[in-house]
Design a protein around this motif. Sequence first.
Motif, PDB file in Angstrom:
ATOM      1  N   VAL A   1     -60.496 -45.505 -50.903  1.00 13.26           N
ATOM      2  CA  VAL A   1     -59.126 -45.876 -50.565  1.00 13.26           C
ATOM      3  C   VAL A   1     -58.232 -44.735 -51.053  1.00 13.26           C
ATOM      4  O   VAL A   1     -58.323 -44.339 -52.225  1.00 13.26           O
ATOM      5  CB  VAL A   1     -58.714 -47.204 -51.219  1.00 13.26           C
ATOM      6  N   TYR A   2     -57.419 -44.227 -50.180  1.00 14.77           N
ATOM      7  CA  TYR A   2     -56.537 -43.106 -50.500  1.00 14.77           C
ATOM      8  C   TYR A   2     -55.119 -43.628 -50.744  1.00 14.77           C
ATOM      9  O   TYR A   2     -54.577 -44.383 -49.934  1.00 14.77           O
ATOM     10  CB  TYR A   2     -56.543 -42.092 -49.361  1.00 14.77           C
ATOM     11  N   TYR A   3     -54.565 -43.200 -51.867  1.00 17.74           N
ATOM     12  CA  TYR A   3     -53.237 -43.642 -52.284  1.00 17.74           C
ATOM     13  C   TYR A   3     -52.273 -42.468 -52.344  1.00 17.74           C
ATOM     14  O   TYR A   3     -52.635 -41.374 -52.781  1.00 17.74           O
ATOM     15  CB  TYR A   3     -53.292 -44.281 -53.669  1.00 17.74           C
ATOM     16  N   CYS A   4     -51.061 -42.746 -51.958  1.00 13.49           N
ATOM     17  CA  CYS A   4     -49.969 -41.791 -52.063  1.00 13.49           C
ATOM     18  C   CYS A   4     -49.191 -42.090 -53.339  1.00 13.49           C
ATOM     19  O   CYS A   4     -48.958 -43.256 -53.678  1.00 13.49           O
ATOM     20  CB  CYS A   4     -49.079 -41.949 -50.830  1.00 13.49           C
ATOM     21  N   LYS A   5     -48.793 -41.041 -54.033  1.00 16.14           N
ATOM     22  CA  LYS A   5     -48.003 -41.197 -55.247  1.00 16.14           C
ATOM     23  C   LYS A   5     -46.783 -40.295 -55.184  1.00 16.14           C
ATOM     24  O   LYS A   5     -46.874 -39.143 -54.736  1.00 16.14           O
ATOM     25  CB  LYS A   5     -48.842 -40.829 -56.472  1.00 16.14           C
ATOM     26  N   ALA A   6     -45.660 -40.814 -55.629  1.00 19.11           N
ATOM     27  CA  ALA A   6     -44.435 -40.023 -55.723  1.00 19.11           C
ATOM     28  C   ALA A   6     -43.906 -40.112 -57.148  1.00 19.11           C
ATOM     29  O   ALA A   6     -43.935 -41.183 -57.759  1.00 19.11           O
ATOM     30  CB  ALA A   6     -43.392 -40.522 -54.743  1.00 19.11           C
ATOM     31  N   VAL A   7     -43.435 -39.003 -57.640  1.00 22.55           N
ATOM     32  CA  VAL A   7     -42.825 -38.951 -58.968  1.00 22.55           C
ATOM     33  C   VAL A   7     -41.328 -38.747 -58.772  1.00 22.55           C
ATOM     34  O   VAL A   7     -40.916 -37.820 -58.070  1.00 22.55           O
ATOM     35  CB  VAL A   7     -43.404 -37.802 -59.807  1.00 22.55           C
ATOM     36  N   THR A   8     -40.559 -39.618 -59.368  1.00 15.72           N
ATOM     37  CA  THR A   8     -39.102 -39.479 -59.273  1.00 15.72           C
ATOM     38  C   THR A   8     -38.518 -39.135 -60.635  1.00 15.72           C
ATOM     39  O   THR A   8     -39.093 -39.437 -61.678  1.00 15.72           O
ATOM     40  CB  THR A   8     -38.449 -40.766 -58.768  1.00 15.72           C
ATOM     41  N   PHE A   9     -37.375 -38.492 -60.585  1.00 13.13           N
ATOM     42  CA  PHE A   9     -36.642 -38.136 -61.799  1.00 13.13           C
ATOM     43  C   PHE A   9     -35.282 -38.788 -61.703  1.00 13.13           C
ATOM     44  O   PHE A   9     -34.437 -38.375 -60.884  1.00 13.13           O
ATOM     45  CB  PHE A   9     -36.523 -36.622 -61.931  1.00 13.13           C
ATOM     46  N   GLN A  10     -35.082 -39.834 -62.499  1.00 15.55           N
ATOM     47  CA  GLN A  10     -33.842 -40.588 -62.466  1.00 15.55           C
ATOM     48  C   GLN A  10     -33.399 -40.873 -63.894  1.00 15.55           C
ATOM     49  O   GLN A  10     -34.206 -41.330 -64.690  1.00 15.55           O
ATOM     50  CB  GLN A  10     -34.042 -41.915 -61.715  1.00 15.55           C
TER      51      GLN A  10
ATOM     52  N   ALA B   1     -32.843 -39.025 -66.349  1.00 11.76           N
ATOM     53  CA  ALA B   1     -33.614 -38.239 -67.315  1.00 11.76           C
ATOM     54  C   ALA B   1     -34.986 -38.836 -67.612  1.00 11.76           C
ATOM     55  O   ALA B   1     -35.579 -38.563 -68.665  1.00 11.76           O
ATOM     56  CB  ALA B   1     -32.845 -38.064 -68.616  1.00 11.76           C
ATOM     57  N   THR B   2     -35.497 -39.629 -66.691  1.00 10.65           N
ATOM     58  CA  THR B   2     -36.798 -40.276 -66.878  1.00 10.65           C
ATOM     59  C   THR B   2     -37.646 -40.091 -65.632  1.00 10.65           C
ATOM     60  O   THR B   2     -37.135 -40.174 -64.515  1.00 10.65           O
ATOM     61  CB  THR B   2     -36.627 -41.777 -67.175  1.00 10.65           C
ATOM     62  N   LEU B   3     -38.919 -39.851 -65.852  1.00 13.82           N
ATOM     63  CA  LEU B   3     -39.861 -39.747 -64.744  1.00 13.82           C
ATOM     64  C   LEU B   3     -40.483 -41.106 -64.460  1.00 13.82           C
ATOM     65  O   LEU B   3     -40.857 -41.835 -65.386  1.00 13.82           O
ATOM     66  CB  LEU B   3     -40.972 -38.740 -65.071  1.00 13.82           C
ATOM     67  N   TYR B   4     -40.578 -41.438 -63.175  1.00 11.99           N
ATOM     68  CA  TYR B   4     -41.214 -42.685 -62.759  1.00 11.99           C
ATOM     69  C   TYR B   4     -42.285 -42.373 -61.717  1.00 11.99           C
ATOM     70  O   TYR B   4     -42.109 -41.472 -60.899  1.00 11.99           O
ATOM     71  CB  TYR B   4     -40.192 -43.642 -62.128  1.00 11.99           C
ATOM     72  N   ASP B   5     -43.342 -43.143 -61.731  1.00 16.20           N
ATOM     73  CA  ASP B   5     -44.393 -43.033 -60.726  1.00 16.20           C
ATOM     74  C   ASP B   5     -44.307 -44.206 -59.765  1.00 16.20           C
ATOM     75  O   ASP B   5     -44.176 -45.358 -60.187  1.00 16.20           O
ATOM     76  CB  ASP B   5     -45.789 -43.050 -61.380  1.00 16.20           C
ATOM     77  N   TYR B   6     -44.431 -43.901 -58.474  1.00 15.84           N
ATOM     78  CA  TYR B   6     -44.492 -44.926 -57.439  1.00 15.84           C
ATOM     79  C   TYR B   6     -45.768 -44.720 -56.623  1.00 15.84           C
ATOM     80  O   TYR B   6     -46.160 -43.581 -56.356  1.00 15.84           O
ATOM     81  CB  TYR B   6     -43.266 -44.840 -56.519  1.00 15.84           C
ATOM     82  N   TRP B   7     -46.365 -45.838 -56.222  1.00 16.47           N
ATOM     83  CA  TRP B   7     -47.619 -45.795 -55.476  1.00 16.47           C
ATOM     84  C   TRP B   7     -47.502 -46.558 -54.169  1.00 16.47           C
ATOM     85  O   TRP B   7     -46.805 -47.568 -54.082  1.00 16.47           O
ATOM     86  CB  TRP B   7     -48.745 -46.415 -56.301  1.00 16.47           C
ATOM     87  N   GLY B   8     -48.228 -46.076 -53.176  1.00 14.40           N
ATOM     88  CA  GLY B   8     -48.360 -46.815 -51.940  1.00 14.40           C
ATOM     89  C   GLY B   8     -49.467 -47.851 -52.063  1.00 14.40           C
ATOM     90  O   GLY B   8     -50.129 -47.962 -53.101  1.00 14.40           O
ATOM     91  N   GLN B   9     -49.693 -48.580 -50.981  1.00 15.65           N
ATOM     92  CA  GLN B   9     -50.669 -49.666 -51.003  1.00 15.65           C
ATOM     93  C   GLN B   9     -52.082 -49.173 -50.716  1.00 15.65           C
ATOM     94  O   GLN B   9     -53.049 -49.907 -50.941  1.00 15.65           O
ATOM     95  CB  GLN B   9     -50.285 -50.742 -49.986  1.00 15.65           C
ATOM     96  N   GLY B  10     -52.208 -47.964 -50.231  1.00 11.07           N
ATOM     97  CA  GLY B  10     -53.518 -47.378 -49.967  1.00 11.07           C
ATOM     98  C   GLY B  10     -53.955 -47.523 -48.527  1.00 11.07           C
ATOM     99  O   GLY B  10     -53.548 -48.447 -47.821  1.00 11.07           O
ATOM    100  N   THR B  11     -54.788 -46.587 -48.103  1.00 10.38           N
ATOM    101  CA  THR B  11     -55.367 -46.635 -46.768  1.00 10.38           C
ATOM    102  C   THR B  11     -56.852 -46.290 -46.882  1.00 10.38           C
ATOM    103  O   THR B  11     -57.230 -45.357 -47.587  1.00 10.38           O
ATOM    104  CB  THR B  11     -54.640 -45.681 -45.799  1.00 10.38           C
ATOM    105  N   GLN B  12     -57.683 -47.052 -46.217  1.00  9.17           N
ATOM    106  CA  GLN B  12     -59.127 -46.891 -46.335  1.00  9.17           C
ATOM    107  C   GLN B  12     -59.624 -45.747 -45.459  1.00  9.17           C
ATOM    108  O   GLN B  12     -59.286 -45.672 -44.269  1.00  9.17           O
ATOM    109  CB  GLN B  12     -59.848 -48.180 -45.932  1.00  9.17           C
ATOM    110  N   VAL B  13     -60.419 -44.888 -46.044  1.00  7.85           N
ATOM    111  CA  VAL B  13     -61.112 -43.830 -45.312  1.00  7.85           C
ATOM    112  C   VAL B  13     -62.610 -44.055 -45.504  1.00  7.85           C
ATOM    113  O   VAL B  13     -63.090 -44.107 -46.630  1.00  7.85           O
ATOM    114  CB  VAL B  13     -60.717 -42.436 -45.818  1.00  7.85           C
ATOM    115  N   THR B  14     -63.315 -44.183 -44.389  1.00  8.08           N
ATOM    116  CA  THR B  14     -64.759 -44.379 -44.439  1.00  8.08           C
ATOM    117  C   THR B  14     -65.434 -43.306 -43.603  1.00  8.08           C
ATOM    118  O   THR B  14     -65.106 -43.149 -42.421  1.00  8.08           O
ATOM    119  CB  THR B  14     -65.154 -45.768 -43.908  1.00  8.08           C
TER     120      THR B  14
END
Length: 119
Positions: free
Chosen positions: A92-101, A103-116
């Motif tokens: 399962v492949y996930y996308c991640k984004a890092v935001t800077f808001q 003065a703090t870094l946050y991680d956000y993740w997608g729900q994933g997509t299956q690769v077979t």
Amino acid sequence: VQLVESGGGLVQAGGSLRLSCAASGSTFSITAMGWYRQAPGKQRELVSETSSGGTRTNYADSVKGRFTISRANAKNTMYLQMNSLKPEDTAVYYCKAVTFQMATLYDYWGQGTQVTVSS
């Protein structure tokens, strides 16, 4: 920030897929982005990551020369072009984004997509 992956599916070994990650919400705060994957029974691992401008990239040794990460910031979208796929790329492949808001870094993740990848 919301992230939605697409483009996964079933492909034969040696084939190609292109994953997309569409970001919405406070996209102005996104800095680095990346792709991770998680195979059954294994920990999530980094596949590739890119800087905010897309000028700096990093790849796992296992995908170097086969995968290419890119960003279209005007479209708030990140891509992963996967060529010469192998059965061991199945995950399962996930996308991640890092935001800077604030003065703090946050991680956000997608729900994933299956690769077979079939052999």
